[in-house]
Design an enzyme around this catalytic site. Structure first.
Site, short mmCIF file in Angstrom:
data_model
loop_
_atom_site.label_atom_id
_atom_site.label_comp_id
_atom_site.label_asym_id
_atom_site.label_seq_id
_atom_site.Cartn_x
_atom_site.Cartn_y
_atom_site.Cartn_z
N CYS A 82 0.84 -1.21 0.00
CA CYS A 82 0.00 0.00 0.00
C CYS A 82 0.88 1.26 0.00
O CYS A 82 1.60 1.48 -0.95
CB CYS A 82 -0.98 -0.04 1.16
N HIS A 187 -3.81 -4.97 -0.07
CA HIS A 187 -3.34 -5.47 1.23
C HIS A 187 -3.36 -7.00 1.22
O HIS A 187 -4.40 -7.59 1.45
CB HIS A 187 -4.23 -4.94 2.35
N GLU A 189 -2.28 -8.93 3.40
CA GLU A 189 -2.59 -9.41 4.76
C GLU A 189 -4.09 -9.39 5.04
O GLU A 189 -4.55 -9.95 6.03
CB GLU A 189 -1.81 -8.60 5.80
#
Lengths: 206, 257
Positions: A82, A187, A189
């Site tokens: 990001c 993202h 994650e």
């Protein structure tokens, strides 16, 4: 075992990044001390927030120089996520012009809406399409949705550095690769199964 | 194409998961952590967790609880309730929140939205508005969990929040909330048509058609729901299948659970 060093420079949510890398089998070291970079087999630059604040903090804490050295001289793989991806650029135009890490040639610019219905920030799940074979997207089908939340986009100077594109405001580079340096605008994650696959693919690099 | 998000909302009071009707008659419906885990397992698009009494009781957000929720949650997580200072936001982000929702504090200190957006990025600042329709057809803002009239018209306030730097608007109809009779479509459309940031519809979802209406008529980017998922057999996955059949782009509509 891979030791992923997550750079703590005061920008955002490190907790989820750490948990995701642990789930993917890495030993994780969150550090605010650039000296720790020597312990890393993989460097992760996460972050949400403003380009200028992020860069100022990286420079002041000494990370800037350390990351450049390890990635360029030692060839340690780097993953920017990001804002972390955007900071890899040479220049950012968020608010004012700011010099970036310069690890991937390119600039960072605001997303421009293409219709009155286009909303900025770009928030939510959107597809990625790879532009060429690359190790980061091994095993990930084209058209897979990843989770995005951003208002700016990375504009690589060399087209071949964009390894995946996403259709929004026309289209933008959702992932870049330049030698051993990678950046993803989404993202991983927070992108569940395929996000974890991206992380595992990154950890498999050496 | 960007997908329409379906977002379960978890309201949290004294560590319990609750759900009320029109912001009243709160019923305890379980505990938060197991609910977060179930939604994580089901790979929902996003989760919103709001501590509904923190601001009223002048409490700071409960960072430890948030860290516990986010520990095994790989779903984008928005946390709200009790946020009044930059330091609260910083601690929440560190505890694992991806976005933070600000409601009551924005009225007292509008610049908080700007400071947060400048430092953390507007993409992590969700401005939340609770609205009631008045007899004249206009909608007005309420703070402190719907208890305090703010004398502000909703569309003007939404536009002001966007100008201040908010990255998304979470708009809840106080009187529709918990009724499961449908979103206030007029409210959603008015707000969506006057801001350029994503709008999350909240308050009133009772079935999948309500969600489709919030998108096609209300022009929302995302739909949030609580009662519908707590009290009926309806699920985020089936909602996606319904939306997809109705031509609305969603993700994972065909996944098996």
């Amino acid at each position: 075992m891979a030791t992923a060093l997550i750079i703590d420079y005061g920008m955002g949510n490190l907790h989820s990044v750490r948990r995701a890398f642990e789930e993917c089998g890495a030993e994780v070291l969150i550090s605010d001390d650039p000296k720790d970079i020597r312990k890393a087999t993989h460097i992760v630059l996460p972050g949400v927030g403003a380009f200028h604040d992020g860069m100022t903090s990286l420079v002041q804490s000494g990370w800037c120089e350390a990351v450049r050295r390890e990635s360029e001289k030692e060839g340690i793989p780097v993953l920017g996520i990001c804002l972390g991806m955007q900071l890899l650029a040479e220049k950012g135009h968020e608010g004012r012009e700011t010099e970036g890490l310069g690890l991937v040639p390119g600039t960072v610019e605001k997303l421009i809406p293409v219709s009155s219905m286009t909303r900025i920030p770009h928030v939510g799940w959107n597809e990625i399409y790879r532009t060429r074979e690359n190790p980061l997207f091994e095993g990930i089908p084209d058209g897979t949705d990843f989770y995005f939340v951003h208002s700016y986009r990375f504009v690589p100077e060399r087209q071949e550095d964009a390894i995946a594109m996403t259709p929004y405001c026309g289209e933008f580079a959702s992932a870049v690769m330049h030698h051993n340096v990678f950046g993803v605008q989404f993202h991983p994650e927070k992108s569940q199964k395929y996000g974890f696959q991206v992380i595992k693919n990154f950890l498999a690099l050496n | 194409m960007l997908k329409v998000r379906i977002i379960p909302t978890l309201l949290w009071k004294d560590l319990g998961l609750v759900k009320g009707i029109a912001f009243d008659s709160w019923r305890r419906v379980g505990t938060v952590l197991p609910a977060v885990k179930v939604y994580n397992m089901r790979e929902v698009d996003e989760l919103i967790v709001l501590d509904i009494t923190a601001s009223r009781e002048h409490r700071e957000p409960d960072y430890e609880a948030v860290a516990e929720f986010s520990g095994d949650c790989f779903v984008p997580l928005t946390i709200g309730g009790g946020i009044r200072e930059m330091d609260h936001i910083k601690k929440l982000l560190r505890s694992g929140a991806d976005k933070i929702a600000i409601n009551s504090a924005a009225y007292d200190d509008p610049e908080l939205i700007t400071r947060a957006a400048m430092h953390f990025g507007s993409q992590c600042v969700v401005a939340s508005i609770d609205a009631r329709k008045s007899d004249d057809g206009a909608h007005y803002c309420y703070s402190l969990c719907g208890s305090k009239p703010m004398g502000r018209e909703v569309v003007a306030w939404a536009m002001e929040l966007e100008r201040l730097g908010a990255g998304e608007i979470l708009i809840t109809s106080v009187e529709n909330d918990g009724t499961m009779n449908g979103y206030d479509l007029d409210l959603l459309r008015k707000v969506s048509e006057n801001v350029g940031i994503p709008v999350i519809a909240s308050g009133g979802a009772g079935n999948y058609q309500h969600m489709a209406d919030a998108v096609s008529i209300g022009k929302s980017s995302a739909v949030a729901a609580a009662s519908m998922f707590h009290f009926t057999e309806q699920t985020p996955l089936s909602a996606k299948q319904f939306l997809q059949e109705n031509g609305i782009p969603v993700r994972n509509a065909n996944m098996r659970q």
